[in-house]
Design an enzyme around this catalytic site. Sequence first.
Site, PDB file in Angstrom:
ATOM      1  N   GLY A  47     -21.621   5.910  15.050  1.00 46.68           N
ATOM      2  CA  GLY A  47     -22.251   4.472  15.963  1.00 46.68           C
ATOM      3  C   GLY A  47     -23.103   4.095  16.827  1.00 46.68           C
ATOM      4  O   GLY A  47     -23.229   4.925  17.896  1.00 46.68           O
ATOM      5  N   ASP A 237     -26.851  -0.346  11.972  1.00 47.50           N
ATOM      6  CA  ASP A 237     -27.789   0.608  12.553  1.00 47.50           C
ATOM      7  C   ASP A 237     -28.929   0.779  12.809  1.00 47.50           C
ATOM      8  O   ASP A 237     -29.588   0.820  13.711  1.00 47.50           O
ATOM      9  CB  ASP A 237     -27.446   1.632  12.129  1.00 47.50           C
ATOM     10  CG  ASP A 237     -26.159   2.578  12.365  1.00 47.50           C
ATOM     11  OD1 ASP A 237     -25.096   2.035  10.952  1.00 47.50           O
ATOM     12  OD2 ASP A 237     -25.475   3.382  12.679  1.00 47.50           O
ATOM     13  N   ASN A 247     -26.353   0.195   7.298  1.00 47.06           N
ATOM     14  CA  ASN A 247     -25.833   0.573   7.969  1.00 47.06           C
ATOM     15  C   ASN A 247     -24.753   1.521   6.889  1.00 47.06           C
ATOM     16  O   ASN A 247     -25.542   1.747   5.830  1.00 47.06           O
ATOM     17  CB  ASN A 247     -24.596  -1.094   8.159  1.00 47.06           C
ATOM     18  CG  ASN A 247     -23.084  -0.574   9.254  1.00 47.06           C
ATOM     19  OD1 ASN A 247     -23.083   0.349  10.618  1.00 47.06           O
ATOM     20  ND2 ASN A 247     -21.916  -0.966   8.236  1.00 47.06           N
ATOM     21  N   LYS A 248     -23.566   2.545   7.648  1.00 49.17           N
ATOM     22  CA  LYS A 248     -22.912   2.882   7.087  1.00 49.17           C
ATOM     23  C   LYS A 248     -22.729   2.766   4.697  1.00 49.17           C
ATOM     24  O   LYS A 248     -22.776   1.468   4.602  1.00 49.17           O
ATOM     25  CB  LYS A 248     -21.495   3.470   7.946  1.00 49.17           C
ATOM     26  CG  LYS A 248     -20.410   4.083   6.335  1.00 49.17           C
ATOM     27  CD  LYS A 248     -21.196   5.573   6.919  1.00 49.17           C
ATOM     28  CE  LYS A 248     -21.298   6.083   8.106  1.00 49.17           C
ATOM     29  NZ  LYS A 248     -22.301   7.017   8.462  1.00 49.17           N
TER      30      LYS A 248
END
Lengths: 348, 348
Positions: A47, A237, A247-248
Amino acid sequence: MAVQTIRWTGNAVRIIDQTRLPNKLVYINCRDVDTLWHAIKELKVRGAPALGVAAAYGVLLGLKDFKGSSSAQLVGRVCEVCDYIGKSRPTAVNLFNSLSQMQALALNNVDKPVAILKAVLWAEANAIYEEDRAVCRAMGKHGATLIKNGMTVMTVCNAGGLATADYGTALGVMYAAKEAGKKFKVYALETRPLLQGARLTAWELMKNKIDVTLICDNMAATVMKTKGVDIIFTGADRIASNGDAANKIGTYMLAVLAQHHGVPFYVVAPKTTFDLKIKTGKEIPIEERKPEEVTSFGLRPTAPKGVKVFNPAFDVTPSGLMSGIVTEYGIIRAPYVKNIHKVLLYDA
Amino acid sequence: MAVQTIRWTGNAVRIIDQTRLPNKLVYINCRDVDTLWHAIKELKVRGAPALGVAAAYGVLLGLKDFKGSSSAQLVGRVCEVCDYIGKSRPTAVNLFNSLSQMQALALNNVDKPVAILKAVLWAEANAIYEEDRAVCRAMGKHGATLIKNGMTVMTVCNAGGLATADYGTALGVMYAAKEAGKKFKVYALETRPLLQGARLTAWELMKNKIDVTLICDNMAATVMKTKGVDIIFTGADRIASNGDAANKIGTYMLAVLAQHHGVPFYVVAPKTTFDLKIKTGKEIPIEERKPEEVTSFGLRPTAPKGVKVFNPAFDVTPSGLMSGIVTEYGIIRAPYVKNIHKVLLYDA
């Protein structure tokens, strides 16, 4: 509401080993930089905001066995440690922002005695931790205004307490909405290959008594179409100057599906997730991880031996697909280049 | 190219146990209707066309121990067996189409002696099997015209030899293109929760020396955006009069993503997958399967105990998102209502 994802014990970085959740809640003490580096690499702590905190504390770990007597040597050590931690994972910019902050502070205080310099760095790492806690609550407050009673919310991966010091970004918005007395339900995407949605987000939301339904990533479209989704929140991120956000993996998919179904799509991220040195998302390095994450489960193979795999850990969502970016300063909306600079740099 | 997914041994329905792939290639003999019913329910045999064949052979299994002397009794038994097999899985219409065909044939021949009636049913089941083999090759030939040298192709779930008697629908197109000497690469979506893409499609394509790269479902969007995809082929489990098609969960997601990225999207399915009794996809019953498929892997939990799950096995792709439907008669394009009837019923 809060989980204690990461903290400094005075001697170690104490983290929840997130690879063991949801089956076991296990804390581990990283007593040296190398242990922390591997914990980051193996996603025991993950994270973007939590990685920012971990990096700052990692610098403190690197100073534990420092025996030198000169501040210049100490600063040298700080630079070495920052360089090493910076090689753990490439995408989340919070990690690099923390390292830069610690390194700059060391360089600016090279004229101070060793003991003072250590104390300054210690205070800075703690400030990064405390700032994350405060900032997540501020984002939560701003984002919670978007959630109305009875809404159906969707999220991907884990942008919760487990992705930050203790409260969360996207999930922080939900916690704040719940604290404000709102009722809503959440669809959590399981988030292949490592199932952070199933393992971490479902666990966090259930622990906090928020109504959560788990789905596979490939079910998001049909849920939007047949069940109705009112709003989507994700973490980030790294966010470029124009608002493009890494991001993911699966976030970009979700944003395209949201646009098709007319569902508002919000990214929730603090100032430390912005990388204003880059213009667009094209400049964000995307980590590719090992094929085994996709081709096996534990030790059991789930795909033919030797199959080729593409396993990017992140994707980039263009800001044009976003309804807004929730920050600790408020919600940033288009035009992003202008408004991001206005809000984050106070220069407009 | 071909795999022997299902065949009638004279005494049993011999199938590949697809739950064991790719680790083991195991054949099982279903010697009675109940064993076959559970093999269908547990996805040991799956794929709409293969289910059509299985259902027809299932009727033969149901007649094995028939001791009666009257054809009326035999027809009664056929009706019972059809009723039972029809309760195994709800979405793939090929199963129901086969059962209707066998049942109608029995009813139309109730005046024949028992031995003749049995022979007629046996011949019909074999004809259904042989027709599937021929029809898949015809679809392959039509669909292969869409694949050009150097293309990047994408597919979801398994619409291959393992989903049919032996050749495949969407993968049949790729086999035919390869047989025609074309070079191309394929991205296969793993297809959660049961990983038919990882376990079956990757296995089939590798076995047939087609260049395949495995990705998680949530990576399809980023592959389209960053690697480029030229064309998508999927199978179908039931197609309505207007072309709306139910297929494995994730297909609708893929169609929306294809539209966003300008990638042509084709469904490949034989006449037996069409259900002209229904007007649109809204009328297709969607099977929901047990939560454990999503919340555990084998016996190992991957989500918190008791978490709520939504686990639809299929979704519906509106025909408006399709570039065409490849059938054994050729490629059907919009306007679908008119052209589907024209091609399938020769009534325009």
